[in-house]
Design a protein around this motif. Structure first.
Motif, short mmCIF file in Angstrom:
data_model
loop_
_atom_site.label_atom_id
_atom_site.label_comp_id
_atom_site.label_asym_id
_atom_site.label_seq_id
_atom_site.Cartn_x
_atom_site.Cartn_y
_atom_site.Cartn_z
N GLU A 27 48.63 43.53 59.24
CA GLU A 27 47.38 42.79 59.12
C GLU A 27 47.31 41.97 57.83
N TYR A 28 48.08 42.35 56.81
CA TYR A 28 47.98 41.67 55.51
C TYR A 28 49.33 41.12 55.03
N ARG A 29 50.33 41.12 55.90
CA ARG A 29 51.65 40.68 55.49
C ARG A 29 51.65 39.17 55.26
N CYS A 30 52.19 38.75 54.12
CA CYS A 30 52.29 37.33 53.79
C CYS A 30 53.31 37.18 52.66
N ALA A 31 53.78 35.97 52.45
CA ALA A 31 54.76 35.73 51.38
C ALA A 31 54.10 35.86 50.02
N TYR A 32 52.86 35.38 49.90
CA TYR A 32 52.12 35.46 48.64
C TYR A 32 50.64 35.32 48.97
N TYR A 33 49.79 35.76 48.04
CA TYR A 33 48.35 35.66 48.24
C TYR A 33 47.88 34.25 47.90
N SER A 34 46.94 33.77 48.68
CA SER A 34 46.37 32.44 48.42
C SER A 34 45.37 32.50 47.28
N LYS A 35 44.95 31.33 46.84
CA LYS A 35 43.94 31.26 45.78
C LYS A 35 42.64 31.93 46.23
N ASP A 36 42.25 31.71 47.47
CA ASP A 36 41.02 32.33 47.98
C ASP A 36 41.10 33.85 47.96
N GLN A 37 42.27 34.38 48.28
CA GLN A 37 42.43 35.84 48.27
C GLN A 37 42.32 36.40 46.85
N LEU A 38 42.82 35.68 45.87
CA LEU A 38 42.69 36.13 44.48
C LEU A 38 41.26 35.92 43.98
N ASP A 39 40.63 34.80 44.40
CA ASP A 39 39.24 34.56 44.03
C ASP A 39 38.34 35.66 44.58
N GLU A 40 38.70 36.19 45.72
CA GLU A 40 37.91 37.26 46.34
C GLU A 40 37.81 38.46 45.41
N ILE A 41 38.91 38.80 44.74
CA ILE A 41 38.90 39.92 43.79
C ILE A 41 37.96 39.62 42.64
N LYS A 42 38.04 38.40 42.11
CA LYS A 42 37.18 38.03 40.97
C LYS A 42 35.71 38.02 41.36
N GLU A 43 35.41 37.51 42.54
CA GLU A 43 34.02 37.49 43.00
C GLU A 43 33.46 38.91 43.17
N GLU A 44 34.29 39.80 43.73
CA GLU A 44 33.86 41.19 43.89
C GLU A 44 33.60 41.85 42.54
N LEU A 45 34.46 41.57 41.58
CA LEU A 45 34.26 42.12 40.24
C LEU A 45 32.97 41.60 39.63
N CYS A 46 32.76 40.30 39.69
CA CYS A 46 31.57 39.71 39.08
C CYS A 46 30.30 40.23 39.76
N GLN A 47 30.28 40.27 41.08
CA GLN A 47 29.11 40.75 41.79
C GLN A 47 28.81 42.21 41.43
N PHE A 48 29.89 43.02 41.36
CA PHE A 48 29.71 44.43 41.06
C PHE A 48 29.16 44.64 39.66
N ILE A 49 29.68 43.88 38.70
CA ILE A 49 29.19 44.00 37.32
C ILE A 49 27.73 43.59 37.22
N ILE A 50 27.37 42.52 37.95
CA ILE A 50 25.97 42.07 37.96
C ILE A 50 25.07 43.15 38.56
N GLU A 51 25.51 43.75 39.66
CA GLU A 51 24.70 44.76 40.33
C GLU A 51 24.53 46.03 39.50
N LEU A 52 25.51 46.33 38.65
CA LEU A 52 25.41 47.54 37.81
C LEU A 52 24.30 47.40 36.77
N GLN A 53 23.89 46.15 36.48
CA GLN A 53 22.82 45.88 35.52
C GLN A 53 23.11 46.48 34.15
N VAL A 54 24.36 46.34 33.72
CA VAL A 54 24.75 46.85 32.40
C VAL A 54 24.76 45.74 31.36
N LEU A 55 24.52 44.50 31.81
CA LEU A 55 24.59 43.37 30.88
C LEU A 55 23.28 43.21 30.12
#
Length: 722
Positions: free
Chosen positions: A694-722
């Motif tokens: 289901e996830y086999r590919c030669a390399y991850y696309s920019k969108d797939q890497l952006d997905e990780i960054k978006e999840e991190l940012c959203q999670f940090i915002i939701e934690l309300q630690v800022l």
């Protein structure tokens, strides 16, 4: 050249390669014939560097013949520099006849010295002693007249008449005449004995434990094992199960302990000629000195300083996403689809939070109550006020509304960077594909429209794709209002269930910059994402019963080298905390050589290690890591009181997974995080060698890497630690 009877200490022939002639000299016709035709004979070696078949015995016999021709029997010291010319000639002749690597020179010359000593012993025993061991003043055997001159023979005899030689000879003769555990395989050395055993058993192993090989070498032709040999073997088996690595202070091997004899340097008991402690990598890894550690620290400081300078230059040029050269967002504002779209409304002060829901009107020339909109804002209709007392970012001059609750049902101006359009995804997708949605980007909250349906709606209406960097834009905007840029940090609480101990993970400006500027990830960011996976994937899906994490701060390469005992104790405790079920442990491993990240996934129950490196290297690149992981698994096995034969004690399976491959020098951290996420989404404790379909590919696309960054940012915002 001498025949087999002339040198019983390893000089062997292959059938048809030599034949006896009347004058007693053996000619290796096949070797010479192949040499004259320009054919090099290929020789083979085992894992420890010993000669094996095919052609191992042929090379041994050839070396024995060469050394008897080139070196006089009067030579008492093989290390004598006067023999260098003869050694060079021997090696040159070997290379003329055999296909052999240059790094095998030392082994061949050591073998030549051993064969010369064997030939000298054979001459003394056969011609200069009677049946009682008394010296006999014999004439030069005519059989060896072409190899030994009369002068050499007389010198050889005179040395054996001395009292010193007789004393040493008698001691060695008595010791060799009655060994406690005699070798019973004749001329077959340990290397070829090991090869024959593995071939007979059709084993996938490349070597046998020393005490197993030692026992097999003492089995007679009748197949019987003497009781004392069996007792030593059983003692070795018991020791192998009871010894806890890294707590053991005895430097001797298991076999030497069972025999209660000292360990000698330059050899490994039970392995035979050619095997040394160095070749088996038995010696403990040298601990870095204080000077070396200080040099490493200074180099790291210089590297960090240079990175800071680069980030300052980038910051001066403006915030940009460098994960793709073609993707640059200069104003950091989400792209709002044209027309009317449902949206969520945020405020940045005093904390970043969602305060309401409504609809954003993004039409060319849009006016608010016949007046132009404030710069950087869009027209919004307020439908729901989650925080009625929240101040409007732009008070409504027409209705005199200043609070969000007063603006319900009316239009207001709202800053574009605080408007989020269609950002949430469902915790449970309705998309098919074995029950796993491949477009899952976050499981933070429920979504009003399922992903699959929204995709279909977008295709029908031709709506523009949502902006993939909206959470990074929001986080960036909010960070500008905090004291983080002044050196302050924020603490991310880590529950004890995540890594086995409670603590708070500090995140500072550099950590946030790594997400915003797409640079190499720190351990703090890696750990934060693992908490995200624990909270958003493992918890809701009940995966904590099948998966767990190891803290990379405690298990990186530097810690393994400097504090192996602490690493072993921590990991063993994690493995032993839940031994009644099969579990896969994720270890994001940092190599320390520039901060490369890779994933080591360990199943201690099945003793399988999955190795996922986005650089497509294997575990031999980091031998210290493999050694300590193997040791930990063996320790867990011992604490679980699982008995296995010693020959299978090292049967820990390492599988290198053909995972997606990174295309630059900074994406390794993002790849490692995706490997963990995708394994959790698959809910499988086994990782296929060619990765998940289901996830086999030669390399991850920019969108797939952006997905990780978006999840991190959203999670940090939701934690309300800022």
């Amino acid at each position: 050249m001498a025949s087999n009877e002339d040198h019983p200490h390893g000089d062997e022939t292959v059938g048809g390669a030599e034949r006896e002639i009347k004058r007693g000299i053996t000619v290796m016709k096949k070797v010479i014939r192949d040499r004259d035709r320009g054919v090099l004979i290929k020789v083979h070696w085992n894992e420890g560097g010993q000669l094996i078949e095919p052609n191992g015995s042929t090379l041994t016999s050839f070396i024995g013949a060469l050394v008897r021709n080139e070196v006089p029997i009067t030579c008492d010291n093989w290390r004598n520099k006067q023999l260098n010319e003869a050694k060079d000639k021997i090696w040159s002749e070997i290379k003329r006849c055999f296909d052999i690597e240059e790094n095998r020179r030392d082994h061949c010359l050591k073998l030549a010295g051993k064969l010369l000593r064997g030939f000298r012993t054979f001459l003394s025993t056969t011609f200069l002693r009677d049946t009682k061991g008394t010296f006999v003043d014999a004439e030069l055997p005519s059989k060896y007249a072409s190899l030994i001159s009369p002068k050499e023979w007389e010198t050889f005899k005179s040395k054996r008449k001395t009292q010193e030689f007789k004393s040493v000879s008698e001691t060695n003769r008595q010791r060799a005449s009655s060994p406690a555990y005699p070798y019973r395989k004749g001329r077959v050395g340990y290397g070829r004995l090991e090869q024959s055993i593995l071939t007979k058993e059709n084993s996938s192993e490349t070597s046998l434990p020393a005490h197993v090989l030692w026992k097999e070498a003492r089995v007679g032709k009748d197949g019987k094992i003497k009781e004392d040999v069996q007792q030593i073997f059983e003692k070795c088996e018991t020791l192998s199960q009871s010894i806890v690595p890294y707590e053991d202070t005895d430097c001797r091997s298991i076999l030497s302990r069972a025999l209660d004899v000292p360990e000698y340097s330059g050899r490994v008991r039970g392995k035979g000629f050619g095997i040394t402690q160095k070749s088996l990598n038995i010696k403990k890894q040298k601990t870095p000195s204080n000077k070396e550690l200080q040099q490493t620290l200074e180099a790291l400081k210089a590297e960090v300083l240079e990175l800071r300078k680069e980030r300052e230059r980038d910051r001066a040029a403006g915030f940009k996403d460098t994960s793709d050269k073609d993707s640059i967002n200069c104003n950091f504002q989400p792209t709002i689809p044209e027309g009317i779209s449902p949206c969520h409304l945020y405020l940045a002060r005093p904390t970043y939070r969602m305060v309401g829901k409504g609809k954003v009107h993004n039409n060319l020339g849009e006016l608010l109550h016949t007046k132009p909109l404030p710069t950087g804002s869009l027209k919004v209709s307020v439908d729901i006020a989650l925080e009625k007392d929240a101040l409007l970012p732009h008070p409504d001059d027409v209705s005199d509304a200043t609070l969000l609750g007063d603006a319900i049902g009316s239009f207001v101006a709202w800053p574009t960077d605080l408007i989020i359009v269609g950002y949430e995804t469902p915790t449970k997708s309705k998309a098919k594909d074995k029950g796993i949605a491949r477009e899952i980007e976050s499981v933070a909250s429920q979504k009003e429209i399922p992903v699959a349906k929204k995709t279909e709606i977008s295709k029908r209406t031709g709506a523009k794709k949502k902006n993939p960097s909206k959470y990074r834009a929001c986080l960036h905007t909010y960070l500008e209002t905090t004291d983080i840029s002044d050196g302050c940090v924020r603490l991310i609480p880590m529950d004890g269930a995540i890594f086995g101990f409670e603590y708070a993970e500090p995140l500072g400006k550099e950590d946030f910059d790594q997400i915003l500027y797409h640079t190499q990830l720190s351990v703090g960011v890696i750990n934060t994402y693992m908490r995200y996976l624990y909270d958003k994937l493992m918890g809701p899906r009940g995966l904590e019963q099948r998966f767990s994490f190891l803290n990379p701060m405690k298990t990186n390469l530097t810690e393994m080298i400097r504090k192996p005992d602490e690493v072993r104790t921590y990991v063993v405790e994690r493995f032993m905390a839940d031994t009644d079920r099969e579990k896969l442990f994720f270890l994001p491993f940092n190599t320390g050589d520039g901060g490369h990240w890779l994933l080591v996934a360990i199943n201690p129950f099945k003793e399988i290690v999955y190795y996922l490196d986005s650089l497509h290297k294997d575990w031999t690149t980091y031998p210290a890591m493999k050694t300590i992981v193997d040791t930990i698994i063996q320790t867990v096995r011992a604490q679980r009181k699982i008995q296995v034969p010693k020959r299978k004690a090292n049967n820990i399976t390492w599988n290198r997974v053909e995972c997606p491959r990174q295309r630059n020098n900074i994406d390794c951290g993002y790849y490692t995080l995706r490997f963990m996420k995708e394994t959790l989404l698959m809910d499988r404790t086994d990782i296929p060698s060619d990765y998940f379909d289901e996830y086999r590919c030669a390399y991850y696309s920019k969108d797939q890497l952006d997905e990780i960054k978006e999840e991190l940012c959203q999670f940090i915002i939701e934690l309300q630690v800022l």
